[in-house]
Write a protein that holds these residues in place. Structure first.
Motif, PDB file in Angstrom:
ATOM      1  N   SER A  65       0.836  -1.204   0.000  1.00 13.46           N
ATOM      2  CA  SER A  65       0.000   0.000   0.000  1.00 13.46           C
ATOM      3  C   SER A  65       0.870   1.253   0.000  1.00 13.46           C
ATOM      4  O   SER A  65       0.561   2.238  -0.686  1.00 13.46           O
ATOM      5  CB  SER A  65      -0.937   0.007   1.208  1.00 13.46           C
ATOM      6  OG  SER A  65      -1.908  -1.006   1.097  1.00 13.46           O
ATOM      7  N   THR A  69       0.961   3.876  -3.049  1.00 14.69           N
ATOM      8  CA  THR A  69       0.638   5.285  -2.795  1.00 14.69           C
ATOM      9  C   THR A  69       1.733   6.197  -3.336  1.00 14.69           C
ATOM     10  O   THR A  69       1.460   7.262  -3.903  1.00 14.69           O
ATOM     11  CB  THR A  69       0.445   5.523  -1.286  1.00 14.69           C
ATOM     12  OG1 THR A  69      -0.615   4.678  -0.806  1.00 14.69           O
ATOM     13  CG2 THR A  69       0.092   6.972  -0.990  1.00 14.69           C
ATOM     14  N   GLN A  72       1.387   6.410  -7.152  1.00 13.80           N
ATOM     15  CA  GLN A  72       0.289   7.293  -7.549  1.00 13.80           C
ATOM     16  C   GLN A  72       0.664   8.764  -7.370  1.00 13.80           C
ATOM     17  O   GLN A  72       0.311   9.611  -8.195  1.00 13.80           O
ATOM     18  CB  GLN A  72      -0.972   6.985  -6.729  1.00 13.80           C
ATOM     19  CG  GLN A  72      -1.668   5.687  -7.091  1.00 13.80           C
ATOM     20  CD  GLN A  72      -2.473   5.776  -8.368  1.00 13.80           C
ATOM     21  OE1 GLN A  72      -2.355   6.715  -9.133  1.00 13.80           O
ATOM     22  NE2 GLN A  72      -3.300   4.758  -8.627  1.00 13.80           N
ATOM     23  N   CYS A  85      -3.470   9.595  -3.771  1.00 11.61           N
ATOM     24  CA  CYS A  85      -4.389   8.481  -4.011  1.00 11.61           C
ATOM     25  C   CYS A  85      -3.910   7.314  -3.161  1.00 11.61           C
ATOM     26  O   CYS A  85      -3.122   6.484  -3.632  1.00 11.61           O
ATOM     27  CB  CYS A  85      -4.414   8.101  -5.488  1.00 11.61           C
ATOM     28  SG  CYS A  85      -4.898   9.434  -6.589  1.00 11.61           S
ATOM     29  N   VAL A  86      -4.352   7.278  -1.920  1.00 12.42           N
ATOM     30  CA  VAL A  86      -3.898   6.227  -1.010  1.00 12.42           C
ATOM     31  C   VAL A  86      -4.383   4.877  -1.532  1.00 12.42           C
ATOM     32  O   VAL A  86      -5.567   4.682  -1.803  1.00 12.42           O
ATOM     33  CB  VAL A  86      -4.404   6.472   0.419  1.00 12.42           C
ATOM     34  CG1 VAL A  86      -3.977   5.338   1.343  1.00 12.42           C
ATOM     35  CG2 VAL A  86      -3.870   7.804   0.942  1.00 12.42           C
ATOM     36  N   GLN A  87      -3.443   3.954  -1.680  1.00  8.74           N
ATOM     37  CA  GLN A  87      -3.759   2.616  -2.175  1.00  8.74           C
ATOM     38  C   GLN A  87      -3.975   1.661  -0.996  1.00  8.74           C
ATOM     39  O   GLN A  87      -3.260   1.739   0.013  1.00  8.74           O
ATOM     40  CB  GLN A  87      -2.612   2.092  -3.037  1.00  8.74           C
ATOM     41  CG  GLN A  87      -2.312   2.936  -4.255  1.00  8.74           C
ATOM     42  CD  GLN A  87      -3.357   2.807  -5.335  1.00  8.74           C
ATOM     43  OE1 GLN A  87      -3.379   1.865  -6.110  1.00  8.74           O
ATOM     44  NE2 GLN A  87      -4.258   3.776  -5.400  1.00  8.74           N
ATOM     45  N   THR A 315      -7.689   2.477  -5.275  1.00  8.16           N
ATOM     46  CA  THR A 315      -7.632   3.813  -4.690  1.00  8.16           C
ATOM     47  C   THR A 315      -8.740   3.942  -3.657  1.00  8.16           C
ATOM     48  O   THR A 315      -9.905   3.679  -3.954  1.00  8.16           O
ATOM     49  CB  THR A 315      -7.796   4.888  -5.785  1.00  8.16           C
ATOM     50  OG1 THR A 315      -6.710   4.781  -6.708  1.00  8.16           O
ATOM     51  CG2 THR A 315      -7.803   6.275  -5.178  1.00  8.16           C
ATOM     52  N   GLY A 334       1.788  12.488  -0.186  1.00  9.01           N
ATOM     53  CA  GLY A 334       1.728  11.072  -0.526  1.00  9.01           C
ATOM     54  C   GLY A 334       3.026  10.348  -0.236  1.00  9.01           C
ATOM     55  O   GLY A 334       3.024   9.162   0.127  1.00  9.01           O
ATOM     56  N   SER A 338       3.336   7.138   2.224  1.00  3.36           N
ATOM     57  CA  SER A 338       4.023   5.936   1.761  1.00  3.36           C
ATOM     58  C   SER A 338       5.072   5.468   2.766  1.00  3.36           C
ATOM     59  O   SER A 338       5.138   4.282   3.116  1.00  3.36           O
ATOM     60  CB  SER A 338       4.679   6.217   0.407  1.00  3.36           C
ATOM     61  OG  SER A 338       5.506   5.152   0.008  1.00  3.36           O
TER      62      SER A 338
END
Length: 463
Positions: A65, A69, A72, A85-87, A315, A334, A338
Motif C-alpha cells: 500500500s 501510494t 500514484q 491516491c492512497v492505495q 484507490t 503522498g 508511503s
C-alpha cells in the motif's frame, strides 16, 4: 476562517508543505485508511485458516500500500494520477478471493497452495485493469452505471454474511452466537453508528478505528485477547516475491477478472472526485491522462501486490474526505504516507497484534463497512432513471446473482462451471452486462412517451 473552509486549498497539488505539516496530514490519511488496508487480510486469513501467515500477510499489505501510494503520487513514467491516491486492499475482491481459496482447499491444499492460487490469479487478473486503463472511454459503453451499481450492491450483500458470522464469533467457533459475542459485536456496531452522527468531523472520520480500539479493550478484560505468541514473530518482515508459489485455475480467475473490470470504472469515479477536490480539471487532455495513469497505477499496484503476497489494491475513496477536511492536496504528502505505511509493514509484531482483534469486534466494524458497500451500489442505482428495461435487468441480475449464493443450483454441473458461476458477483455481473447489451433501449423509452397524460399529471400531483 481557514483557507480550505472558504473554498481554497491550504496546500495545492504541487505545493511543498513543511515537514511538520506534511507529517501531520500524512498521519491523518493513514488513520483514515489503516483499517481498510488490513481488514480484508484479517477476514481472508480467518476464513481460510491461515492463522500463522496473517502477520506476514498484513505486513505485506501495508508495505505494498505504501509503495502503491508513492507510485500514484510520484507518477513515474506516466504511471499514477499524480495526486494523493492512497492505495489499499480492495474489499470488492473479497468474495472472489475467498472463492479461489476454497477451490484450492477443496483439492486438499494447505495454506501455501491456497495462497499460491489466490496470488496467481490476482497477478494475471491485474493485467485486465492494466490493459483496460487505456480504453476507459470505450469501456464505459459496456460497464454502465447500472451494471456498476448492480455489481457493487451484490458485492456488499454477499459480504454481509461474513460480517454477521464474525460478529457471532466466527465460522465454527465453539461459542458461536453466545450472548457475550453478540453483546461485544453489538457494542462496537452501536459505537460506530453513534460516532458517525457526531458533529466532530474527526470523530466521524475515525469512527471505525475508535470502535475497534474500544471493542478490543473490552475484549481484553473479557479474556478474549492474548499476546503470548508475539515473542515468536521475527523482528522484521522481508518481502519475498511469490513466497507461496504461483498457480492458476480458470474457475478462480473468471470472477476476479470481472472485478478488475468493475474496479477500473469505480477507480475512475474516485480519481475524478479527487481531481475536483484538488481543483484540477475534470475534462480535456490533462484529465484523461491523469485518469488513465491513475487506473493504470491501480492495475500495476495490484500486480505488485500479488507478487509480494498480498491482495489486489485500489484507490481508497475515504482519503478524498481527508483532503477536503484538511485543505492539504499536495501530492508530496503522498510520499510521507508511503513512508509511514512501509515502516508499519516492516515490523510483523504490528500484524501479530492486529491478528488478536476478536471476531465479534471485527464483525461489528465490518458489518458497517460491508453495508456501506451495498449502500454505495444502491446510491448509484438511485441516480439512474429506472425505466422498465433497467428494472428488468436489475431483477434478473439480482435474482441470478443472489440465487446462486443461497441455493445449490449447480451441484450437478462440472467443477469449472460451479467455480465460475457459483460466484454471485460473476453470475449477477455477467447477467447485467449481457442484458444491457441485448435488450433494446428504445422500447422502454417509447413506452414512457406513450403513457397517458393522466398518469404524468398524477405523478406531478404526488410530487
Amino acid at each position: 476562517m481557514s483557507q480550505h473552509a472558504s473554498g481554497e486549498l491550504l496546500y495545492p497539488l504541487d505545493a511543498r508543505p513543511g515537514y511538520a505539516e506534511a507529517t501531520f496530514a500524512a498521519i491523518q490519511h493513514v488513520l483514515a485508511s489503516f483499517v481498510g488496508i488490513i481488514t480484508p487480510t484479517l477476514i481472508i486469513g480467518g476464513v481460510l485458516g491461515l492463522a500463522e501467515h496473517i502477520p506476514y500477510l498484513i505486513s505485506m499489505a501495508l508495505i505494498v500500500s505504501g509503495v502503491g501510494t508513492f507510485i500514484q503520487a510520484r507518477r513515474p513514467f506516466g504511471v499514477g494520477a499524480g495526486m494523493i491516491c492512497v492505495q489499499g486492499t480492495s474489499f470488492a475482491f473479497l468474495s472472489s478471493v475467498l472463492a479461489a481459496g476454497f477451490i484450492a482447499k477443496a483439492r486438499g491444499g494447505g495454506p501455501d497452495e491456497i495462497l499460491s492460487l489466490i496470488f496467481g490469479v490476482c497477478f494475471l487478473g491485474a493485467f485486465v485493469e492494466i490493459v483496460l486503463s487505456q480504453f476507459l472511454h470505450k469501456l464505459k459503453r459496456i460497464i454502465t452505471p447500472l451494471v456498476t451499481g448492480i455489481v457493487i450492491t451484490i458485492i456488499g450483500i454477499s459480504l454481509i454474511k461474513v460480517g454477521m458470522t464474525d460478529l457471532a464469533g466466527g465460522f465454527k467457533a465453539p461459542d458461536f452466537g453466545s450472548p457475550a459475542n453478540l453483546a461485544l459485536g453489538g457494542f462496537v456496531l452501536v459505537l460506530i453508528i453513534a460516532l458517525n452522527f457526531s458533529s466532530n468531523a474527526w470523530l466521524r472520520l475515525s469512527s471505525i478505528v475508535i470502535g475497534l480500539l474500544a471493542g478490543s479493550a473490552i475484549a481484553f478484560f473479557m479474556g478474549k485477547i492474548s499476546f503470548d505468541h508475539l515473542a515468536n514473530l521475527p523482528l522484521v518482515s522481508i518481502p519475498v516475491p511469490f513466497r507461496y508459489g504461483f498457480s492458476f485455475d480458470w474457475g478462480a480467475f473468471a470472477p476476479i477478472a470481472l472485478i478488475y473490470l468493475i474496479t477500473a470504472i469505480e477507480s475512475t469515479g474516485d480519481l475524478t472526485a479527487n481531481s475536483v477536490i484538488c481543483r484540477q480539471p475534470i475534462q480535456g487532455d490533462v484529465y484523461i491522462r491523469r485518469i488513465r495513469g491513475g487506473v493504470l497505477g491501480d492495475g500495476i499496484n495490484s500486480a505488485l501486490a500479488a507478487v509480494f503476497n498480498t491482495f489486489p489494491n485500489t484507490t481508497f475513496s475515504q482519503n478524498n474526505g481527508v483532503i477536503q477536511l484538511t485543505g492539504v492536496a499536495s501530492r508530496h504528502v503522498g510520499y510521507y504516507i508511503s513512508a509511514i505505511l512501509v515502516l508499519l509493514g516492516l515490523f510483523p509484531v504490528i500484524g501479530g497484534v492486529l491478528q488478536q482483534i476478536p471476531k465479534p469486534v471485527l464483525g461489528g466494524a465490518t458489518l458497517v463497512m460491508f453495508g456501506t458497500v451495498a449502500a454505495a451500489g444502491v446510491k448509484i442505482l438511485a441516480n439512474e432513471e429506472l425505466d422498465r428495461r433497467k428494472l428488468l435487468i436489475m431483477a434478473v441480475a439480482f435474482g441470478l446473482g443472489l440465487g446462486v449464493m443461497n441455493a445449490e443450483l449447480l451441484a450437478q454441473m462440472p467443477t469449472l462451471v460451479q467455480n465460475i458461476f457459483g460466484s454471485p458477483i460473476t453470475t449477477g455481473g455477467l447477467a447485467a452486462i449481457l442484458l444491457s447489451l441485448l435488450l433494446p433501449a428504445g422500447d422502454s423509452c417509447s413506452e414512457a412517451k406513450q403513457r397517458p397524460a393522466a398518469d404524468a399529471t398524477a405523478g406531478d400531483t404526488a410530487n
